[in-house]
Write a protein that holds these residues in place. Structure first.
Motif, short mmCIF file in Angstrom:
data_model
loop_
_atom_site.label_atom_id
_atom_site.label_comp_id
_atom_site.label_asym_id
_atom_site.label_seq_id
_atom_site.Cartn_x
_atom_site.Cartn_y
_atom_site.Cartn_z
N ALA A 13 42.33 35.04 -27.59
CA ALA A 13 42.38 34.18 -26.41
C ALA A 13 41.16 33.25 -26.40
O ALA A 13 40.03 33.70 -26.55
CB ALA A 13 42.40 35.04 -25.14
N PHE A 14 41.44 31.98 -26.23
CA PHE A 14 40.37 30.98 -26.14
C PHE A 14 39.60 31.22 -24.86
O PHE A 14 40.18 31.36 -23.79
CB PHE A 14 40.97 29.57 -26.15
CG PHE A 14 39.95 28.47 -26.14
CD1 PHE A 14 39.47 27.97 -27.34
CD2 PHE A 14 39.48 27.93 -24.97
CE1 PHE A 14 38.53 26.94 -27.35
CE2 PHE A 14 38.54 26.91 -24.96
CZ PHE A 14 38.06 26.42 -26.17
N ASN A 15 38.28 31.27 -24.97
CA ASN A 15 37.44 31.57 -23.82
C ASN A 15 36.18 30.71 -23.93
O ASN A 15 35.42 30.86 -24.88
CB ASN A 15 37.08 33.06 -23.84
CG ASN A 15 36.29 33.49 -22.63
OD1 ASN A 15 35.61 32.71 -21.99
ND2 ASN A 15 36.37 34.78 -22.34
N LEU A 16 35.98 29.79 -22.98
CA LEU A 16 34.83 28.89 -23.05
C LEU A 16 33.51 29.65 -23.01
O LEU A 16 32.55 29.23 -23.66
CB LEU A 16 34.88 27.87 -21.92
CG LEU A 16 35.86 26.71 -22.13
CD1 LEU A 16 35.95 25.84 -20.89
CD2 LEU A 16 35.48 25.88 -23.34
N SER A 17 33.44 30.75 -22.27
CA SER A 17 32.18 31.49 -22.19
C SER A 17 31.87 32.23 -23.49
O SER A 17 30.72 32.59 -23.73
CB SER A 17 32.20 32.47 -21.01
OG SER A 17 33.15 33.48 -21.22
N LYS A 18 32.87 32.46 -24.31
CA LYS A 18 32.66 33.10 -25.62
C LYS A 18 33.20 32.20 -26.73
O LYS A 18 33.76 32.66 -27.72
CB LYS A 18 33.36 34.46 -25.65
CG LYS A 18 32.76 35.45 -24.68
CD LYS A 18 33.41 36.79 -24.79
CE LYS A 18 32.74 37.76 -23.82
NZ LYS A 18 33.26 39.11 -23.98
#
Length: 180
Positions: A13-18
């Protein structure tokens, strides 16, 4: 030589924080599925060409190589030409609805990837801000009360990875100060 594309695990899953972790893991995931899959991101789709046997009759400006008709593609050529579609599918499945709307008009995996890189990495000012924050965390780094050595090592390694992601490697002097 050809690997079965349907034998893949669930996309990350694309996650801006990671974002940086997602980027590294997605690169590895795509490369593990097929040797040429990362090429879809870095170079774009595979275009199968063939010699233009009519070039002499077409004149001086005729192309020596032309797009090979789909009906003439071998099974291997079809699979290779389809890698961009498979890569797009993996990238799309890593996005939630709000992020998908930002890439839905992209026509290649390369375009999707570049859009996601812009979202995750930000502009130059954002990159500078992230580096400043990472440097501040490094400078303020210290052992927390009751923190185990393994936990401090994990936190320190994460900070070092964050700095490396921004192209900053602490000097030997800065490292020695942290060890003391």
């Amino acid at each position: 030589m050809e690997r079965e594309h349907s034998n893949r695990s669930r996309p990350l899953a694309f996650n801006l924080s990671k974002f940086d972790d997602w980027k590294v893991r997605t690169q590895a995931h795509l490369s593990a599925i097929h040797d040429e899959m990362w090429d879809m991101i870095s170079e774009g789709p595979i275009i199968v060409m063939m010699v233009n046997t009519q070039a002499a009759a077409q004149g001086v400006d005729a192309e020596a190589m032309i797009l090979k008709p789909k009906s003439q593609l071998t099974s291997d050529e079809k699979n290779r030409a389809n890698l961009d579609n498979v890569t797009q599918d993996i990238l799309y499945k890593s996005l939630d609805d709000s992020l998908f709307s930002r890439v839905r008009k992209c026509t290649t995996a390369n375009q999707i990837w570049n859009t996601l890189m812009s979202l995750g990495e930000g502009d130059e000012q954002e990159k500078d801000n992230k580096l400043t924050v990472a440097m501040k965390k490094f400078e303020d780094f210290k052992m927390l009360p009751n923190e185990a050595i393994t936990d401090i090592e994990l936190r320190f390694t994460k900070h070092m990875g964050d700095l490396s992601d921004f192209g900053k490697e602490p000097t030997e002097k800065e490292m020695n100060l942290k060890i003391l």
